[in-house]
Design a protein around this motif. Structure first.
Motif, PDB file in Angstrom:
ATOM      1  N   TRP A 187      -6.264   6.308   5.912  1.00  0.00           N
ATOM      2  CA  TRP A 187      -6.763   5.454   6.994  1.00  0.00           C
ATOM      3  C   TRP A 187      -5.858   4.243   7.218  1.00  0.00           C
ATOM      4  O   TRP A 187      -5.544   3.894   8.366  1.00  0.00           O
ATOM      5  N   LEU A 188      -5.427   3.607   6.136  1.00  0.00           N
ATOM      6  CA  LEU A 188      -4.580   2.426   6.286  1.00  0.00           C
ATOM      7  C   LEU A 188      -3.237   2.774   6.925  1.00  0.00           C
ATOM      8  O   LEU A 188      -2.680   1.965   7.681  1.00  0.00           O
ATOM      9  N   LEU A 235       2.215   5.122   0.543  1.00  0.00           N
ATOM     10  CA  LEU A 235       2.487   4.624   1.892  1.00  0.00           C
ATOM     11  C   LEU A 235       3.962   4.290   2.085  1.00  0.00           C
ATOM     12  O   LEU A 235       4.522   4.497   3.160  1.00  0.00           O
ATOM     13  N   GLN A 236       4.600   3.795   1.059  1.00  0.00           N
ATOM     14  CA  GLN A 236       6.035   3.531   1.148  1.00  0.00           C
ATOM     15  C   GLN A 236       6.794   4.832   1.398  1.00  0.00           C
ATOM     16  O   GLN A 236       7.757   4.862   2.181  1.00  0.00           O
ATOM     17  N   HIS A 237       6.345   5.898   0.760  1.00  0.00           N
ATOM     18  CA  HIS A 237       7.017   7.196   0.888  1.00  0.00           C
ATOM     19  C   HIS A 237       6.960   7.732   2.316  1.00  0.00           C
ATOM     20  O   HIS A 237       7.866   8.450   2.745  1.00  0.00           O
ATOM     21  N   HIS A 285       2.085  12.818  -3.269  1.00  0.00           N
ATOM     22  CA  HIS A 285       3.200  12.058  -3.836  1.00  0.00           C
ATOM     23  C   HIS A 285       2.745  11.224  -5.035  1.00  0.00           C
ATOM     24  O   HIS A 285       1.632  10.703  -5.059  1.00  0.00           O
ATOM     25  N   LEU A 286       3.613  11.111  -6.004  1.00  0.00           N
ATOM     26  CA  LEU A 286       3.385  10.244  -7.153  1.00  0.00           C
ATOM     27  C   LEU A 286       4.574   9.300  -7.310  1.00  0.00           C
ATOM     28  O   LEU A 286       5.700   9.682  -7.010  1.00  0.00           O
ATOM     29  N   ILE A 322      -1.776  -4.673   2.725  1.00  0.00           N
ATOM     30  CA  ILE A 322      -3.140  -4.589   2.222  1.00  0.00           C
ATOM     31  C   ILE A 322      -3.250  -3.527   1.138  1.00  0.00           C
ATOM     32  O   ILE A 322      -3.864  -3.738   0.090  1.00  0.00           O
ATOM     33  N   PHE A 323      -2.623  -2.387   1.376  1.00  0.00           N
ATOM     34  CA  PHE A 323      -2.666  -1.284   0.417  1.00  0.00           C
ATOM     35  C   PHE A 323      -2.132  -1.708  -0.941  1.00  0.00           C
ATOM     36  O   PHE A 323      -2.718  -1.386  -1.982  1.00  0.00           O
ATOM     37  N   ASP A 324      -1.025  -2.436  -0.955  1.00  0.00           N
ATOM     38  CA  ASP A 324      -0.381  -2.785  -2.229  1.00  0.00           C
ATOM     39  C   ASP A 324      -1.305  -3.590  -3.144  1.00  0.00           C
ATOM     40  O   ASP A 324      -1.286  -3.433  -4.369  1.00  0.00           O
TER      41      ASP A 324
END
Length: 629
Positions: free
Chosen positions: A204-205, A257-259, A250-251, A266-268
């Motif tokens: 969503w973000l 989100l960076q990927h 992804h890991l 906000i996510f971080d």
């Protein structure tokens, strides 16, 4: 000679359809112009000077009118393209015809609103200040009702706890992401369940968060300037489409989100928060230490992401509100649909791939009767005619009513897990029975590999893009996996209704320091189809509470009480109850890498051998609220 191109029948059909759409849009705006005063891009000041973009639609009448208020992070610019262009106008037209002013406002930092955005529209004082501004308008009667689904609902509870005198009633729909902690549920706005990250907000973000370097309208722009500019600049970002199923794999988690080149501010900060982090209690979430003093008409749905805490909040206010007037004015509707899909019910409602019959309900009539009572002071028959709880029972496919939840006639019945040690997969020997297990312990073990998790197939979900399709799906193919334990009851000799909270207790062990355990509840048809009803999960390190982490020791057996599920389903004669147990449900929930580390910053996991025990001394069980059993 140059040939003239002929219009194909398809082209003509598209042209005709476009003509109808444009005419419909024209009719909506023309009708609004005839009966309403439209005041767009009013910049409503907050206490710190920040101004929030607000559109106002009110009847052409000298009388003072009540207000229905929708506050949202989403775009409502009436000059944007497609359905969004007329969505707000259609809603406003409906409200005007019912004698209400309709006010829609963007949260701080969204589109034309000034300031910086944070999730759930903080600070809470913005909601309070908006109420104060609206009630002081010369055309307002001072009564305000709030209405909205999902992100237009989730802010309502915490702001209601501020107890503004003009906030006369609210109708929150699909409101789970606004609930932080209520009772035993520590979901923190759907970020967690059982201490495990729900990945819906990762998706969503990506789709909604505006970049810190976004174009901005200069501070102090006039209303005239903003109306002119909004015709040309929508300020709506269009993020590149991504395969969210692949993206969520992804890991480490913190880099998802960076990927995919998403915005991360906000996510971080959220991805590092633990389930009981202090920061969850300083934002826009409602917690059960907060008082709600507003009459509320709640709307939830069986296949939404957080049905159990939604009902738990209704129960909490019904029981704990300080004023009897507030306790007595809480009403609830539970529909058999996905997130915010109430009006999509038809005479043959399909949820996932299961038909649940004619699930239609006249929502508008009930909602306007509710608002008429509280905002206009009309002594109508809402309270006389409207049941305390209206809930839809799947299987029997009918609306039912109750005064409390679970329904008073539901009797908690314990079904115990049992097997001869081979409950793995659909072809194993797992059994559900009301008979207590024997003294001999024949535990069931499976290998959980984080690199090969059990895939989410249907379920109670929202907002995950193409990663998970919500609803009820036949799980038989999924149940061929050896890392899913399957326990099934005998066929019912007569039909049985299950309505209420479903509680489950497992006795487990592992050779890993930490792992997860999942439970899924299903309705098994005589032909073998197995439709999922609800699901839950628990991270073992939080088995003693979310204030601390307690890791497992190899070989030790631990009691695990999982977060309750909830549903209403009628098991017809010949149907069976089934539960599945595993250690992953991905990408519905994040994978536990089994290391005992932070999990969000790790790339490598280890395989865990996990065991479920069932005996007289370790009675793994599920407790079901049954009617007619």
């Amino acid at each position: 000679m140059k040939k003239t191109k002929r219009c194909t029948p398809l082209f003509l059909l598209l042209a005709v359809l476009l003509s109808f759409v444009l005419q419909a849009q024209k009719d909506v705006f023309q009708e609004l112009e005839e009966i309403a005063i439209v005041d767009q891009k009013r910049m409503v000041p907050m206490r710190d000077g920040i101004r929030l973009a607000t559109d106002i639609y009110r009847p052409k009448t000298p009388a003072k009118v009540p207000i229905i208020f929708s506050r949202t992070p989403y775009n409502f610019n009436s000059w944007s393209d497609g359905e969004r262009r007329t969505r707000t106008a259609k809603t406003a037209l409906k409200m005007i015809k019912k004698g209400y002013a309709y006010v829609v406002q963007n949260e701080r930092g969204r589109y034309y609103s000034e300031g910086e955005w944070d999730i759930l529209g903080v600070p809470l004082t913005d909601g309070y200040d908006a109420f104060s501004w609206m009630k002081d308008q010369e055309w307002s009667n001072g009564k305000i009702g709030t209405l909205g689904c999902s992100s237009t609902a989730e802010w309502q509870m915490a702001v209601a706890a501020l107890d503004h005198p003009s906030h006369a009633a609210m109708v929150p729909q699909g409101f789970g992401a606004g609930i932080g902690r209520v009772g035993e549920f520590y979901e923190q706005g759907n970020w967690y369940r059982g201490g495990v990250e729900q990945l819906l907000f990762f998706s969503w973000l990506y789709g909604v968060e505006h970049d810190t370097f976004k174009p901005r309208i200069p501070a102090g722009a006039t209303q005239e300037d903003l109306i002119r500019i909004s015709r040309f600049y929508d300020l709506a970002p269009e993020n590149p489409k991504v395969d969210m199923k692949e993206a969520l794999a992804h890991l480490p988690l913190q880099d998802i989100l960076q990927h995919i080149h998403g915005k991360r501010e906000i996510f971080d900060k959220m991805v590092r928060r633990k389930p009981n982090d202090a920061d969850w209690y300083t934002g826009g979430l409602y917690h059960d230490t907060m008082e709600i003093g507003v009459p509320s008409f709640w709307f939830a749905s069986w296949y939404d992401v957080s049905i159990s805490p939604n009902i738990a909040l209704f129960n909490h206010v019904r029981t704990n509100a300080k004023e009897a007037k507030i306790r007595d004015n809480q009403y609830l509707v539970i529909a058999p649909v996905l997130h915010c899909a109430y009006t999509r019910a038809t005479e043959n409602t399909i949820v996932g791939e299961r038909s649940v019959g004619d699930a239609r309900l006249d929502y508008d009539t009930q909602i306007f009767a509710w608002f008429d009572f509280w905002l206009k002071g009309i002594e109508n028959d809402f309270k006389k005619k409207t049941p305390r709880i209206q809930y839809y029972t799947m299987g029997s496919n009918r609306w039912q009513t109750a005064e409390e939840w679970p329904p008073k006639k539901a009797k908690m019945t314990t079904f115990y897990l049992n097997s001869n040690g081979g409950a793995n997969s659909l072809y194993g020997d797992g059994r559900l029975s009301t008979d207590t297990p024997g003294t001999e312990n024949n535990p069931d073990s499976f290998r959980y590999d984080p690199q090969n998790p059990v895939s989410s197939y249907g379920g109670n979900v929202c907002c995950t893009g193409n990663a998970v399709k919500g609803g009820a799906f036949d799980q038989q193919q999924m149940e061929t996996r050896n890392d899913i334990l399957v326990y099934t009851s005998e066929p019912f000799k007569e039909g049985v209704e299950l309505s209420g909270f479903i509680e489950s207790t497992l006795y487990v062990s592992s050779d890993a320091k930490d792992t997860d355990f999942t439970v899924k509840l299903l309705d098994v048809y005589p032909d073998g189809r197995a439709y999922n009803l609800d699901e839950t999960i628990q991270r073992a390190r939080y088995r003693e509470g979310y204030e601390k982490e307690v890791f497992m020791k190899k070989g030790a057996v631990y009691k695990l009480d999982l977060t309750p599920m909830a549903t209403s389903n009628y098991f017809k004669k010949g149907h069976r109850i089934r539960i599945e147990i595993s250690s992953s449900n991905f990408p519905r929930f994040a994978r536990n890498l089994n290391t005992g580390g932070n999990n969000y910053d790790e790339k490598e996991g280890i395989i865990a051998t996990n065991t479920v025990h069932h005996s007289d001394t370790r009675p793994s069980q599920i407790r079901l609220p049954l009617i007619g059993y």
